[in-house]
Each structure stands twice: as structure tokens, then as C-alpha cells.
Write an enzyme that holds these catalytic residues in place. Structure first.
Site, PDB file in Angstrom:
ATOM      1  N   GLN A   7       0.839  -1.204   0.000  1.00  0.00           N
ATOM      2  CA  GLN A   7       0.000   0.000   0.000  1.00  0.00           C
ATOM      3  C   GLN A   7       0.872   1.251   0.000  1.00  0.00           C
ATOM      4  O   GLN A   7       1.811   1.369   0.793  1.00  0.00           O
ATOM      5  CB  GLN A   7      -0.921   0.004   1.236  1.00  0.00           C
ATOM      6  N   HIS A  28      -8.628   1.997  -0.545  1.00  0.00           N
ATOM      7  CA  HIS A  28      -9.097   2.027  -1.928  1.00  0.00           C
ATOM      8  C   HIS A  28      -9.123   0.611  -2.488  1.00  0.00           C
ATOM      9  O   HIS A  28      -8.288  -0.216  -2.159  1.00  0.00           O
ATOM     10  CB  HIS A  28      -8.219   2.938  -2.802  1.00  0.00           C
TER      11      HIS A  28
HETATM   12  P1  5GP Z   1      -1.699   1.419  -3.550  1.00  0.00           P
HETATM   13  O1  5GP Z   1      -0.314   0.923  -3.911  1.00  0.00           O
HETATM   14  O2  5GP Z   1      -1.682   2.265  -2.315  1.00  0.00           O
HETATM   15  O3  5GP Z   1      -2.703   0.314  -3.502  1.00  0.00           O
HETATM   16  O4  5GP Z   1      -2.162   2.260  -4.768  1.00  0.00           O
HETATM   17  C1  5GP Z   1      -2.191   3.653  -4.804  1.00  0.00           C
HETATM   18  C2  5GP Z   1      -2.557   4.017  -6.205  1.00  0.00           C
HETATM   19  O5  5GP Z   1      -2.904   5.380  -6.230  1.00  0.00           O
HETATM   20  C3  5GP Z   1      -1.438   3.801  -7.210  1.00  0.00           C
HETATM   21  O6  5GP Z   1      -1.868   2.875  -8.200  1.00  0.00           O
HETATM   22  C4  5GP Z   1      -1.196   5.191  -7.792  1.00  0.00           C
HETATM   23  O7  5GP Z   1      -0.960   5.171  -9.175  1.00  0.00           O
HETATM   24  C5  5GP Z   1      -2.483   5.925  -7.451  1.00  0.00           C
HETATM   25  N1  5GP Z   1      -2.325   7.348  -7.212  1.00  0.00           N
HETATM   26  C6  5GP Z   1      -1.382   7.951  -6.439  1.00  0.00           C
HETATM   27  N2  5GP Z   1      -1.558   9.285  -6.443  1.00  0.00           N
HETATM   28  C7  5GP Z   1      -2.641   9.537  -7.238  1.00  0.00           C
HETATM   29  C8  5GP Z   1      -3.313  10.724  -7.633  1.00  0.00           C
HETATM   30  O8  5GP Z   1      -2.964  11.843  -7.244  1.00  0.00           O
HETATM   31  N3  5GP Z   1      -4.372  10.580  -8.469  1.00  0.00           N
HETATM   32  C9  5GP Z   1      -4.792   9.349  -8.905  1.00  0.00           C
HETATM   33  N4  5GP Z   1      -5.863   9.345  -9.718  1.00  0.00           N
HETATM   34  N5  5GP Z   1      -4.183   8.221  -8.549  1.00  0.00           N
HETATM   35  C10 5GP Z   1      -3.116   8.301  -7.724  1.00  0.00           C
END
Ligand code: 5GP
Ligand code: ZN
Length: 111
Positions: A93, A99
Site C-alpha cells: 500500500q 481504496h
Molecule cells: P496502492 O499501492 O496504495 O494500492 O495504490 C495507490 C494508487 O494510487 C497507485 O496505483 C497510484 O498510481 C495511485 N495514485 C497515487 N496518487 C494519485 C493521484 O494523485 N491521483 C490518482 N488518480 N491516482 C493516484
């Protein structure tokens, strides 16, 4: 949470490519898609991760999960899709606002 990117998106302080919104849930496209279609569903309220949920979040989590196939279909993922919830540093994460990733529309690596 003033330093949370997704709270800023919910508040309209940062832009997003919106897929869906209601009073509790926002869905928007991932800024770095891993598939032709890649969006995320988030609760509008700040919850750091799935590991921070309890019984009080049961209905909200259910609503988020039930929305996923509907939005996936609407985004053209009529042949199926993958859902992913990364939880904690050990789960990869990066953004600590709960999310649910939904992606597909192209070849996916086998799990
Ligand atoms: P995690 O690794 O926490 O599951 O995923 C976070 C996700 O958020 C990543 O796939 C990354 O590309 C996305 N993300 C990070 N910052 C932003 C942002 O400012 N806008 C959008 N639309 N996605 C984001
Ligand atoms: Zn947040």
C-alpha cells in the site's frame, strides 16, 4: 486528514478523472494505470486501510464491493476484471486511504 492525497481529491482540492460519486463513495481512474482500464473506489471518509475497518464499516465495504462490477461494466470491462486491495506496507500500500483497485481490459499476469 490534511496530508492525505485521496482526501484532497474527495475535497476537490486535487483533480481526478471521476468514474462515480455518491454521498459516501468516490471512484476515479488511477493516475498510473496498470491495465487499459484501471480505476479505484474509495470511501469519502478517511479510513487508512482495510486493517482499520471494523463492524461499523460493514455496510460501506459492502456497498463499495457491490459497486465494483457495475462500474467495471460501465467502463467496458464486460469480460471480467481484477480487484485488489493493498493493505499496509507489507501489502504494497502506497496511499494510506482505503481504496479498491479495479482493472482489466488487457492481459493480466496470473496470480
Ligand atoms: P496502492 O499501492 O496504495 O494500492 O495504490 C495507490 C494508487 O494510487 C497507485 O496505483 C497510484 O498510481 C495511485 N495514485 C497515487 N496518487 C494519485 C493521484 O494523485 N491521483 C490518482 N488518480 N491516482 C493516484
Ligand atoms: Zn484520506
Amino acid at each position: 486528514m490534511s496530508d492525505c492525497i485521496f482526501c484532497k481529491i474527495v475535497a476537490g482540492e486535487l483533480p481526478c478523472s471521476k468514474v462515480y460519486e455518491d454521498d459516501e463513495i468516490l471512484a476515479f481512474h488511477d493516475i498510473r494505470p496498470v491495465a487499459p482500464v484501471h480505476f479505484m473506489l474509495i470511501p469519502k471518509a478517511h479510513i487508512a486501510s482495510l486493517a482499520d475497518c471494523d463492524e461499523r464499516h460493514q455496510a460501506l465495504l459492502g456497498r463499495i464491493l457491490l459497486l465494483a462490477p457495475r462500474l467495471a461494466r460501465e467502463q467496458g470491462l464486460t469480460n471480467g476484471f481484477r480487484t485488489m486491495i493493498n493493505t499496509g506496507r507489507g501489502g504494497g500500500q502506497e496511499v494510506f486511504h482505503l481504496h479498491v483497485h479495479v482493472f482489466g481490459g488487457g492481459p493480466l499476469r496470473p496470480m
